[in-house]
Each structure stands twice: as C-alpha cells, then as structure tokens.
Design a protein around this motif. Structure first.
Motif, PDB file in Angstrom:
ATOM      1  N   ILE A  37       0.947  -1.221  -0.071  1.00  0.00           N
ATOM      2  CA  ILE A  37       0.070   0.035   0.240  1.00  0.00           C
ATOM      3  C   ILE A  37       0.993   1.404  -0.193  1.00  0.00           C
ATOM      4  N   PRO A  38       1.040   1.994  -1.218  1.00  0.00           N
ATOM      5  CA  PRO A  38       1.839   3.279  -1.214  1.00  0.00           C
ATOM      6  C   PRO A  38       1.183   4.347  -0.370  1.00  0.00           C
ATOM      7  N   VAL A  39       1.810   5.234   0.360  1.00  0.00           N
ATOM      8  CA  VAL A  39       1.094   5.914   1.186  1.00  0.00           C
ATOM      9  C   VAL A  39       2.180   7.249   1.187  1.00  0.00           C
ATOM     10  N   THR A  40       1.656   8.616   1.305  1.00  0.00           N
ATOM     11  CA  THR A  40       2.523   9.798   1.400  1.00  0.00           C
ATOM     12  C   THR A  40       1.893  10.325   2.872  1.00  0.00           C
ATOM     13  N   ILE A  41       2.599  10.333   3.671  1.00  0.00           N
ATOM     14  CA  ILE A  41       2.296  10.927   5.036  1.00  0.00           C
ATOM     15  C   ILE A  41       2.805  12.484   5.544  1.00  0.00           C
ATOM     16  N   THR A  42       2.069  13.168   5.845  1.00  0.00           N
ATOM     17  CA  THR A  42       2.432  14.495   6.198  1.00  0.00           C
ATOM     18  C   THR A  42       2.039  14.683   7.437  1.00  0.00           C
ATOM     19  N   PRO A  43       2.960  14.671   8.709  1.00  0.00           N
ATOM     20  CA  PRO A  43       2.528  15.197   9.911  1.00  0.00           C
ATOM     21  C   PRO A  43       2.692  16.831  10.051  1.00  0.00           C
ATOM     22  N   ILE A  44       2.157  17.554  11.117  1.00  0.00           N
ATOM     23  CA  ILE A  44       2.175  18.774  11.021  1.00  0.00           C
ATOM     24  C   ILE A  44       3.105  19.054  12.394  1.00  0.00           C
ATOM     25  N   ASP A  45       3.728  20.197  12.114  1.00  0.00           N
ATOM     26  CA  ASP A  45       4.746  20.739  12.920  1.00  0.00           C
ATOM     27  C   ASP A  45       3.861  21.570  13.751  1.00  0.00           C
ATOM     28  N   LYS A  53      -5.282  15.505  21.029  1.00  0.00           N
ATOM     29  CA  LYS A  53      -4.719  15.012  19.671  1.00  0.00           C
ATOM     30  C   LYS A  53      -5.061  15.799  18.466  1.00  0.00           C
ATOM     31  N   CYS A  54      -4.581  15.891  17.420  1.00  0.00           N
ATOM     32  CA  CYS A  54      -4.698  16.536  16.284  1.00  0.00           C
ATOM     33  C   CYS A  54      -5.407  15.756  15.210  1.00  0.00           C
ATOM     34  N   PRO A  55      -6.316  15.978  14.277  1.00  0.00           N
ATOM     35  CA  PRO A  55      -7.127  15.390  13.346  1.00  0.00           C
ATOM     36  C   PRO A  55      -6.134  14.707  12.259  1.00  0.00           C
ATOM     37  N   VAL A  56      -6.876  13.706  11.659  1.00  0.00           N
ATOM     38  CA  VAL A  56      -6.207  12.802  10.453  1.00  0.00           C
ATOM     39  C   VAL A  56      -7.179  12.690   9.631  1.00  0.00           C
ATOM     40  N   VAL A  57      -6.691  13.107   8.216  1.00  0.00           N
ATOM     41  CA  VAL A  57      -7.394  12.856   6.912  1.00  0.00           C
ATOM     42  C   VAL A  57      -6.721  11.744   6.131  1.00  0.00           C
ATOM     43  N   PHE A  58      -7.438  10.823   5.449  1.00  0.00           N
ATOM     44  CA  PHE A  58      -7.111  10.171   4.516  1.00  0.00           C
ATOM     45  C   PHE A  58      -7.493  10.620   3.040  1.00  0.00           C
ATOM     46  N   ILE A  59      -6.592  10.764   2.185  1.00  0.00           N
ATOM     47  CA  ILE A  59      -6.873  11.233   0.884  1.00  0.00           C
ATOM     48  C   ILE A  59      -7.054  10.134  -0.295  1.00  0.00           C
ATOM     49  N   GLY A  60      -8.102  10.043  -1.125  1.00  0.00           N
ATOM     50  CA  GLY A  60      -8.215   8.927  -1.958  1.00  0.00           C
ATOM     51  C   GLY A  60      -8.346   9.442  -3.327  1.00  0.00           C
ATOM     52  N   ALA A  61      -7.658   9.030  -4.255  1.00  0.00           N
ATOM     53  CA  ALA A  61      -7.896   9.398  -5.515  1.00  0.00           C
ATOM     54  C   ALA A  61      -8.840   9.017  -6.554  1.00  0.00           C
ATOM     55  N   GLY A  62      -9.232   9.477  -7.778  1.00  0.00           N
ATOM     56  CA  GLY A  62     -10.131   9.094  -8.791  1.00  0.00           C
ATOM     57  C   GLY A  62      -9.482   7.835  -9.099  1.00  0.00           C
ATOM     58  N   TYR A  82      -4.157  19.069  10.328  1.00  0.00           N
ATOM     59  CA  TYR A  82      -4.414  18.031   9.860  1.00  0.00           C
ATOM     60  C   TYR A  82      -3.096  17.050   9.664  1.00  0.00           C
ATOM     61  N   LEU A  83      -2.884  15.837  10.037  1.00  0.00           N
ATOM     62  CA  LEU A  83      -2.066  14.947   9.609  1.00  0.00           C
ATOM     63  C   LEU A  83      -2.607  14.293   8.398  1.00  0.00           C
ATOM     64  N   THR A  84      -2.069  14.509   7.161  1.00  0.00           N
ATOM     65  CA  THR A  84      -2.553  14.058   5.962  1.00  0.00           C
ATOM     66  C   THR A  84      -1.976  12.629   5.296  1.00  0.00           C
ATOM     67  N   VAL A  85      -2.855  11.517   5.073  1.00  0.00           N
ATOM     68  CA  VAL A  85      -2.432  10.167   4.648  1.00  0.00           C
ATOM     69  C   VAL A  85      -2.966  10.039   3.186  1.00  0.00           C
ATOM     70  N   GLU A  86      -2.190   9.952   2.070  1.00  0.00           N
ATOM     71  CA  GLU A  86      -2.613   9.968   0.601  1.00  0.00           C
ATOM     72  C   GLU A  86      -2.275   8.762   0.398  1.00  0.00           C
ATOM     73  N   VAL A  87      -3.396   7.850   0.005  1.00  0.00           N
ATOM     74  CA  VAL A  87      -3.410   6.627  -0.093  1.00  0.00           C
ATOM     75  C   VAL A  87      -3.587   6.249  -1.744  1.00  0.00           C
ATOM     76  N   ALA A  88      -2.659   5.146  -2.220  1.00  0.00           N
ATOM     77  CA  ALA A  88      -3.010   4.764  -3.430  1.00  0.00           C
ATOM     78  C   ALA A  88      -3.824   3.128  -3.399  1.00  0.00           C
ATOM     79  N   PRO A 130       0.855   8.606  17.960  1.00  0.00           N
ATOM     80  CA  PRO A 130      -0.252   8.606  18.998  1.00  0.00           C
ATOM     81  C   PRO A 130      -0.712  10.163  19.447  1.00  0.00           C
ATOM     82  N   ALA A 131      -0.063  11.124  18.754  1.00  0.00           N
ATOM     83  CA  ALA A 131      -0.554  12.431  19.013  1.00  0.00           C
ATOM     84  C   ALA A 131      -1.523  12.820  18.118  1.00  0.00           C
ATOM     85  N   TYR A 132      -1.947  11.943  17.332  1.00  0.00           N
ATOM     86  CA  TYR A 132      -3.090  12.210  16.283  1.00  0.00           C
ATOM     87  C   TYR A 132      -4.267  11.196  16.441  1.00  0.00           C
ATOM     88  N   ASP A 133      -5.508  12.035  16.129  1.00  0.00           N
ATOM     89  CA  ASP A 133      -6.564  10.970  16.643  1.00  0.00           C
ATOM     90  C   ASP A 133      -7.209  10.092  15.341  1.00  0.00           C
TER      91      ASP A 133
END
Length: 243
Positions: A37-45, A53-62, A82-88, A130-133
């Motif tokens: 599962i390829p992913v690109t994960i970007t935490p926040i500073d 905890k800070c929020p989390v979003v999963f991003i899915g492509a067309g 948001y912590l962002t997780v772009e998912v293939a 652990p600092a993200y919901d």
C-alpha cells in the motif's frame, strides 16, 4: 505480523508560509492480504499530544489518478492542523473497475478493498502517531475514492467525523447527524439515484452539496483549470473552518 518498507523521506513546502515539512513516502505491507500500500504521510509541526490529539485525514484518488494528485486539498488540510495520509488504492494487478450497473453491486468489491486498506492503515499508523486522532477520521476522495470514503463512513460511522468528496457518483452520502459532509459536484455527469440528499434531507443533516458550474468530473484535481482548483480549495477551506 505487519511489516513496513520505507522508501524515502522528502522535504516539501506548503503554499502557506513556505515552511519545510517532513513528508514520508512509503510502501506499507498488509501481510494478511499480501498487499503493498503506497502512502504519502505528512505530519504537522504543532503541539499535538496524546492528551490533545490533532485530526487525521485520508485522501483517496479518482480511478486511474495518482494518490498525490490532490495537493491543493492536502495543503488546505495541513493548514488546518491535519496529519494527511494520501493513499494509493489501485495497484497493478487489481481487477479493473466494473463498468456495468448496478454499481452498488458491481463495484462493491473494489470499495470494500479500499475500506480494508483504510482499516489496515488506521491500525498500522495509530501506534506510530499517538498524538493524532485515528478514532474520528476525516475522509476525502475524488470519484471512486469518494465512493470508498462514503462506504467506510457507512460501515464505521462512529469512527468518522467528516467526509469530503469530489463528484463521487455511486455510493450514498452518509445520512448521519454526527458526520459533516461536503460534496463538490461536477456539472457534466449526474449522480446515481439517492446518492445526493433531497432538500428535505439537507434540512436534517450537516451535509453541504455544491455544484461547480461549468466544471468537469475529470478536471477535479491539481491538473484541472486553475479557476476550478482555486474554487475547490476555497470551498474546502470554508468547510473545515465551519466544522
């Protein structure tokens, strides 16, 4: 046992303040399904903690798009903490997306595979971050990625706080007073019956349906017309500011 194969660590720059951001591009391996599962994960500073905890979003492509084709959205989410997780979701060797209706039947296998991927990622990443919901997710998806997001919300409504879709057309939008929804609609294809809410339903649920006049389904990504991309960015920013 779940394993992880790390590919690279990149430095990216946001459009907001031009700050350097550590972005992890990886391939996670789900041993139960023998699936990479390829992913690109970007935490926040920020000052995210296990107690706050800070929020989390999963991003899915067309379907047929790259999971990194929605940087306009990733940057807005990042700006909102948001912590962002772009998912293939789609890999070489997967069955092709079924072109025959009824789609709620013929495409369910594809959507369930996407839901299983999101469940795996939640379980894999919540210990690392652990600092993200990961118990109140935001799900973002374009087209088929939006169908996957809507199905996840239908199966796990207590674990989802928001759903944002770009012109998904097959899976029903959640009718749930605890899930805020934004769906940006293209103007060249209609949604299937009952996907969108009626005016009576819109009065009952926290759902925002916005038709993007003159827009095309296949243009609703970074490579679309600049005017359209900027309009989508503003609608997403306003929605996240409201909810």
């Amino acid at each position: 046992m779940l394993t992880l194969r790390k590919i690279t660590l990149l430095l990216a720059f946001t459009l907001f303040g031009q700050r350097a951001i550590a972005t992890e591009t990886e391939v996670l391996f789900d041993t139960q399904r023998s699936r990479h599962i390829p992913v690109t994960i970007t935490p926040i500073d920020s000052k995210c903690t296990a107690q706050k905890k800070c929020p989390v979003v999963f991003i899915g492509a067309g379907y047929g798009m790259a999971h990194t084709d929605y940087q306009f959205a990733q940057q807005v989410f990042h700006q909102h903490g948001y912590l962002t997780v772009e998912v293939a979701h789609e890999l070489n060797g997967d069955p092709s997306l079924n072109p025959e209706p009824p789609y709620m039947t013929t495409r369910m296998e594809n959507w369930h595979r996407g839901v299983e991927t999101l469940v795996f990622l939640v379980n894999e990443l919540k210990g690392r971050y652990p600092a993200y919901d990961f118990n109140q997710l935001t799900l973002f998806g374009h087209s088929n990625g939006g169908d996957i997001a809507a199905l996840y919300a239908a199966i796990y409504p207590a674990k989802v706080s928001k759903v944002i879709t770009l012109d998904h057309r097959r899976m029903l939008i959640p009718r749930n007073k605890n899930i805020a929804v934004l769906t940006l609609r293209g103007s060249d294809y209609p949604a299937d019956d009952n996907v969108l809410l009626t005016q009576q339903e819109l009065a009952l649920y926290p759902v925002t349906q916005v038709t993007m006049a003159g827009s095309r389904h296949n243009d609703m990504y970074d490579g679309g017309p600049k005017v359209l991309v900027e309009r989508m960015r503003k609608e997403l920013d306003a929605f996240l500011s409201r909810y």
